[in-house]
Design a protein around this motif. Structure first.
Motif, PDB file in Angstrom:
ATOM      1  N   LYS A   1      63.486 -67.330 -35.127  1.00  0.00           N
ATOM      2  CA  LYS A   1      64.204 -66.182 -34.567  1.00  0.00           C
ATOM      3  C   LYS A   1      65.705 -66.240 -34.836  1.00  0.00           C
ATOM      4  CE  LYS A   1      64.715 -68.067 -29.867  1.00  0.00           C
ATOM      5  NZ  LYS A   1      64.350 -67.868 -28.440  1.00  0.00           N
ATOM      6  N   ASN A   2      66.233 -67.442 -35.119  1.00  0.00           N
ATOM      7  CA  ASN A   2      67.674 -67.545 -35.410  1.00  0.00           C
ATOM      8  C   ASN A   2      68.060 -66.774 -36.657  1.00  0.00           C
ATOM      9  OD1 ASN A   2      66.734 -70.139 -33.972  1.00  0.00           O
ATOM     10  ND2 ASN A   2      68.930 -70.111 -33.596  1.00  0.00           N
ATOM     11  N   PHE A   3      67.117 -66.580 -37.580  1.00  0.00           N
ATOM     12  CA  PHE A   3      67.425 -65.774 -38.765  1.00  0.00           C
ATOM     13  C   PHE A   3      67.735 -64.327 -38.379  1.00  0.00           C
ATOM     14  CE2 PHE A   3      64.750 -69.034 -41.032  1.00  0.00           C
ATOM     15  CZ  PHE A   3      65.778 -69.532 -41.808  1.00  0.00           C
ATOM     16  N   LEU A   4      67.270 -63.917 -37.193  1.00  0.00           N
ATOM     17  CA  LEU A   4      67.511 -62.552 -36.723  1.00  0.00           C
ATOM     18  C   LEU A   4      68.612 -62.487 -35.673  1.00  0.00           C
ATOM     19  CD1 LEU A   4      63.799 -61.377 -36.274  1.00  0.00           C
ATOM     20  CD2 LEU A   4      65.171 -61.455 -38.359  1.00  0.00           C
ATOM     21  N   SER A   5      68.633 -63.483 -34.784  1.00  0.00           N
ATOM     22  CA  SER A   5      69.527 -63.398 -33.628  1.00  0.00           C
ATOM     23  C   SER A   5      70.937 -63.908 -33.884  1.00  0.00           C
ATOM     24  CB  SER A   5      68.920 -64.184 -32.448  1.00  0.00           C
ATOM     25  OG  SER A   5      68.774 -65.549 -32.780  1.00  0.00           O
ATOM     26  N   ASP A   6      71.119 -64.727 -34.916  1.00  0.00           N
ATOM     27  CA  ASP A   6      72.427 -65.355 -35.132  1.00  0.00           C
ATOM     28  C   ASP A   6      73.365 -64.549 -36.019  1.00  0.00           C
ATOM     29  OD1 ASP A   6      71.449 -67.364 -33.590  1.00  0.00           O
ATOM     30  OD2 ASP A   6      71.352 -68.877 -35.151  1.00  0.00           O
ATOM     31  N   VAL A   7      72.901 -63.421 -36.531  1.00  0.00           N
ATOM     32  CA  VAL A   7      73.744 -62.564 -37.364  1.00  0.00           C
ATOM     33  C   VAL A   7      73.701 -61.152 -36.802  1.00  0.00           C
ATOM     34  CG1 VAL A   7      73.546 -63.931 -39.468  1.00  0.00           C
ATOM     35  CG2 VAL A   7      71.830 -62.204 -38.980  1.00  0.00           C
ATOM     36  N   GLU A   8      74.739 -60.378 -37.075  1.00  0.00           N
ATOM     37  CA  GLU A   8      74.869 -59.060 -36.467  1.00  0.00           C
ATOM     38  C   GLU A   8      74.222 -57.954 -37.281  1.00  0.00           C
ATOM     39  OE1 GLU A   8      76.131 -58.016 -33.541  1.00  0.00           O
ATOM     40  OE2 GLU A   8      76.320 -60.107 -32.928  1.00  0.00           O
ATOM     41  N   ALA A   9      74.595 -57.860 -38.555  1.00  0.00           N
ATOM     42  CA  ALA A   9      74.177 -56.712 -39.364  1.00  0.00           C
ATOM     43  C   ALA A   9      72.751 -56.861 -39.869  1.00  0.00           C
ATOM     44  CB  ALA A   9      75.127 -56.530 -40.547  1.00  0.00           C
ATOM     45  N   ALA A  10      72.059 -55.734 -39.991  1.00  0.00           N
ATOM     46  CA  ALA A  10      70.675 -55.750 -40.454  1.00  0.00           C
ATOM     47  C   ALA A  10      70.557 -56.336 -41.851  1.00  0.00           C
ATOM     48  CB  ALA A  10      70.095 -54.336 -40.422  1.00  0.00           C
ATOM     49  N   GLU A  11      71.529 -56.060 -42.715  1.00  0.00           N
ATOM     50  CA  GLU A  11      71.435 -56.554 -44.093  1.00  0.00           C
ATOM     51  C   GLU A  11      71.584 -58.067 -44.190  1.00  0.00           C
ATOM     52  OE1 GLU A  11      75.702 -54.886 -43.633  1.00  0.00           O
ATOM     53  OE2 GLU A  11      73.658 -54.298 -43.085  1.00  0.00           O
ATOM     54  N   GLU A  12      72.067 -58.704 -43.121  1.00  0.00           N
ATOM     55  CA  GLU A  12      72.175 -60.162 -43.115  1.00  0.00           C
ATOM     56  C   GLU A  12      70.878 -60.844 -42.692  1.00  0.00           C
ATOM     57  OE1 GLU A  12      76.477 -61.539 -41.908  1.00  0.00           O
ATOM     58  OE2 GLU A  12      75.802 -60.010 -40.478  1.00  0.00           O
ATOM     59  N   LYS A  13      69.922 -60.077 -42.222  1.00  0.00           N
ATOM     60  CA  LYS A  13      68.652 -60.612 -41.765  1.00  0.00           C
ATOM     61  C   LYS A  13      67.636 -60.531 -42.914  1.00  0.00           C
ATOM     62  CE  LYS A  13      69.761 -58.431 -37.337  1.00  0.00           C
ATOM     63  NZ  LYS A  13      70.359 -59.507 -36.584  1.00  0.00           N
ATOM     64  N   PRO A  14      66.666 -61.437 -42.946  1.00  0.00           N
ATOM     65  CA  PRO A  14      65.701 -61.411 -44.054  1.00  0.00           C
ATOM     66  C   PRO A  14      64.731 -60.244 -43.921  1.00  0.00           C
ATOM     67  CG  PRO A  14      65.075 -63.057 -42.442  1.00  0.00           C
ATOM     68  CD  PRO A  14      66.418 -62.548 -42.009  1.00  0.00           C
ATOM     69  N   ASP A  15      64.234 -59.780 -45.061  1.00  0.00           N
ATOM     70  CA  ASP A  15      63.163 -58.788 -45.057  1.00  0.00           C
ATOM     71  C   ASP A  15      61.829 -59.442 -44.715  1.00  0.00           C
ATOM     72  OD1 ASP A  15      64.778 -56.551 -45.966  1.00  0.00           O
ATOM     73  OD2 ASP A  15      64.811 -57.542 -47.921  1.00  0.00           O
ATOM     74  N   GLU A  16      61.675 -60.698 -45.133  1.00  0.00           N
ATOM     75  CA  GLU A  16      60.434 -61.425 -44.889  1.00  0.00           C
ATOM     76  C   GLU A  16      60.756 -62.862 -44.474  1.00  0.00           C
ATOM     77  OE1 GLU A  16      57.601 -61.156 -48.058  1.00  0.00           O
ATOM     78  OE2 GLU A  16      57.808 -58.971 -48.259  1.00  0.00           O
ATOM     79  N   ILE A  17      59.896 -63.434 -43.638  1.00  0.00           N
ATOM     80  CA  ILE A  17      59.983 -64.846 -43.280  1.00  0.00           C
ATOM     81  C   ILE A  17      58.657 -65.485 -43.664  1.00  0.00           C
ATOM     82  CG2 ILE A  17      60.231 -66.543 -41.428  1.00  0.00           C
ATOM     83  CD1 ILE A  17      61.902 -64.468 -39.899  1.00  0.00           C
ATOM     84  N   TRP A  18      58.724 -66.495 -44.524  1.00  0.00           N
ATOM     85  CA  TRP A  18      57.524 -67.202 -44.968  1.00  0.00           C
ATOM     86  C   TRP A  18      57.472 -68.531 -44.221  1.00  0.00           C
ATOM     87  CZ3 TRP A  18      58.080 -66.460 -51.025  1.00  0.00           C
ATOM     88  CH2 TRP A  18      57.996 -65.084 -51.312  1.00  0.00           C
ATOM     89  N   VAL A  19      56.492 -68.672 -43.326  1.00  0.00           N
ATOM     90  CA  VAL A  19      56.361 -69.872 -42.498  1.00  0.00           C
ATOM     91  C   VAL A  19      55.405 -70.845 -43.169  1.00  0.00           C
ATOM     92  CG1 VAL A  19      55.704 -70.781 -40.238  1.00  0.00           C
ATOM     93  CG2 VAL A  19      56.762 -68.510 -40.405  1.00  0.00           C
ATOM     94  N   LEU A  20      55.887 -72.039 -43.425  1.00  0.00           N
ATOM     95  CA  LEU A  20      55.080 -73.108 -44.031  1.00  0.00           C
ATOM     96  C   LEU A  20      54.527 -73.946 -42.884  1.00  0.00           C
ATOM     97  CD1 LEU A  20      56.896 -71.970 -46.264  1.00  0.00           C
ATOM     98  CD2 LEU A  20      57.124 -74.269 -47.155  1.00  0.00           C
ATOM     99  N   ARG A  21      53.264 -73.734 -42.578  1.00  0.00           N
ATOM    100  CA  ARG A  21      52.670 -74.212 -41.329  1.00  0.00           C
ATOM    101  C   ARG A  21      51.727 -75.379 -41.585  1.00  0.00           C
ATOM    102  NH1 ARG A  21      50.688 -69.998 -36.761  1.00  0.00           N
ATOM    103  NH2 ARG A  21      50.054 -71.503 -35.176  1.00  0.00           N
ATOM    104  N   VAL A  22      51.972 -76.510 -40.906  1.00  0.00           N
ATOM    105  CA  VAL A  22      51.171 -77.711 -41.154  1.00  0.00           C
ATOM    106  C   VAL A  22      50.255 -78.074 -39.992  1.00  0.00           C
ATOM    107  CG1 VAL A  22      52.928 -78.638 -42.706  1.00  0.00           C
ATOM    108  CG2 VAL A  22      52.942 -79.322 -40.305  1.00  0.00           C
ATOM    109  N   THR A  23      50.399 -77.401 -38.854  1.00  0.00           N
ATOM    110  CA  THR A  23      49.577 -77.691 -37.684  1.00  0.00           C
ATOM    111  C   THR A  23      48.534 -76.602 -37.511  1.00  0.00           C
ATOM    112  OG1 THR A  23      51.427 -78.812 -36.596  1.00  0.00           O
ATOM    113  CG2 THR A  23      49.595 -78.134 -35.206  1.00  0.00           C
ATOM    114  N   ALA A  24      47.286 -76.999 -37.398  1.00  0.00           N
ATOM    115  CA  ALA A  24      46.193 -76.031 -37.317  1.00  0.00           C
ATOM    116  C   ALA A  24      46.359 -75.106 -36.117  1.00  0.00           C
ATOM    117  CB  ALA A  24      44.852 -76.760 -37.225  1.00  0.00           C
ATOM    118  N   ALA A  25      46.208 -73.803 -36.350  1.00  0.00           N
ATOM    119  CA  ALA A  25      46.318 -72.835 -35.264  1.00  0.00           C
ATOM    120  C   ALA A  25      45.052 -72.819 -34.415  1.00  0.00           C
ATOM    121  CB  ALA A  25      46.593 -71.441 -35.829  1.00  0.00           C
TER     122      ALA A  25
END
Length: 328
Positions: free
Chosen positions: A207-231
């Motif tokens: 969420k820091n990729f969204l909450s730590d910057v102000e402008a929309a263009e500074e936020k990513p369009d996509e977040i790719w999570v590399l997940r190692v723990t079984a859901a």
């Protein structure tokens, strides 16, 4: 960095922690960075514990010289972490055996990490491995406003507050803190505060990729999570070992669920028109999963063959995602 246009999709890469299992993240990062399709741009890296080691190494190589250098440094890091001598192999086997017995409910002698010199030796070895691939004196100058962001998480032992180290604040101490499993390592002081493994905090920071910057263009369009723990698991665990494994998985995924729920909620508010789209944007989340039911004790398995298998699993999962993106 490529100048952002409407044709560029910005991506943040978030690497979950899980001991040796995080070698999966390293393999995935290699493929994602070297084969990133045209029209995509890396906006940030984040990680926790072993994921933080991989994310920081990849970030450093990528920002310094490019994707090929990042892939090379990831190989170097994990080859250094792997058990490569007879003494290492003996320690590796003993550690897995002890953890497996403990998780199975077999009484084991309790030894505080503050009471054994092996703890200090292991942390010194890990520091040496990290500093072999990352020149931390150069990190602040590389972490300028034009480079992808870098986020590493840990938790303050005494206050319980989450710590997210970013950019030039990512030091060798911060990475050691993020990887400091309480039962195995002493707490690591960062800025005068004792810290433990980031798996107790944000695993990984999203969420820091969204909450730590102000402008929309500074936020990513996509977040790719590399997940190692079984859901999830297909069956209800019944043995003590299986129950312990599932308990560990649920604990390790708790913070990630909260991180992803934050992104989903922002997307919902945007759909409802409740947020200003000058400051917020809809973000797509993709998850690359280590699709194997691995025991908790295997997180401490540093055998070269196991680590290479995890690398290959990461590369394969990354290739599948990139193929899907190319076909869109």
């Amino acid at each position: 960095m490529t100048e952002e246009t409407d044709d560029v999709t910005t991506v943040a890469l978030a690497c979950q922690g899980g001991g040796a299992h995080s070698a999966f993240c390293a393999g995935a990062l290699q493929r994602l960075l070297t084969d990133l399709p045209d029209g995509y741009e890396i906006l940030g890296f984040s990680g926790t514990s072993g994921g933080a080691l991989s994310a920081t190494t990849a970030w450093f190589g990528y920002v310094d010289e490019g994707p090929d250098r990042a892939a090379e440094l990831l190989d170097t890091l994990w080859a250094d972490i792997a058990a490569s001598t007879p003494v290492d192999w003996a320690i590796n086997s003993a550690a897995r055996w002890a953890v497996a017995l403990d998780e199975s409910g077999v009484p084991m002698p309790e030894t505080s990490p503050y009471a054994t010199p092996a703890t200090d030796l292991a942390q010194r070895d890990l520091r040496r491995s990290i500093e072999r691939v990352v020149d931390f004196e150069r990190v602040p100058s590389l972490a300028d406003g034009e480079s992808p962001r870098l986020l590493v998480s840990a938790v303050d032992v005494t206050t319980g507050e989450f710590s997210v180290f970013s950019g030039g604040d990512v030091t060798a101490d911060a990475l050691l803190a993020s990887a400091a499993v309480p039962s195995l390592f002493e707490a690591v002081e960062v800025d005068g505060r004792p810290h433990w493994d980031g798996m107790f905090a944000q695993n990984p920071p999203v969420k820091n990729f969204l909450s730590d910057v102000e402008a929309a263009e500074e936020k990513p369009d996509e977040i790719w999570v590399l997940r190692v723990t079984a859901a999830g698991r297909e069956d209800v665990p019944t043995s003590l070992a299986a129950i312990a494994d599932r308990r560990s998985e649920l604990s390790g995924n708790r913070s990630l669920r909260q991180e992803l729920a934050f992104v989903e909620r922002v997307n919902e508010w945007l759909d409802e028109g409740a947020l200003d789209d000058d400051r917020y944007k809809r973000v797509v989340v993709e998850q690359l999963r280590l699709d194997e039911e691995l025991s908790y004790s295997s997180r401490f398995d540093r055998s070269p063959t196991f680590i290479e298998d995890l690398f290959e699993a990461g590369r394969a999962e990354a290739s599948a995602l990139l193929d899907a993106k190319a076909g869109q």
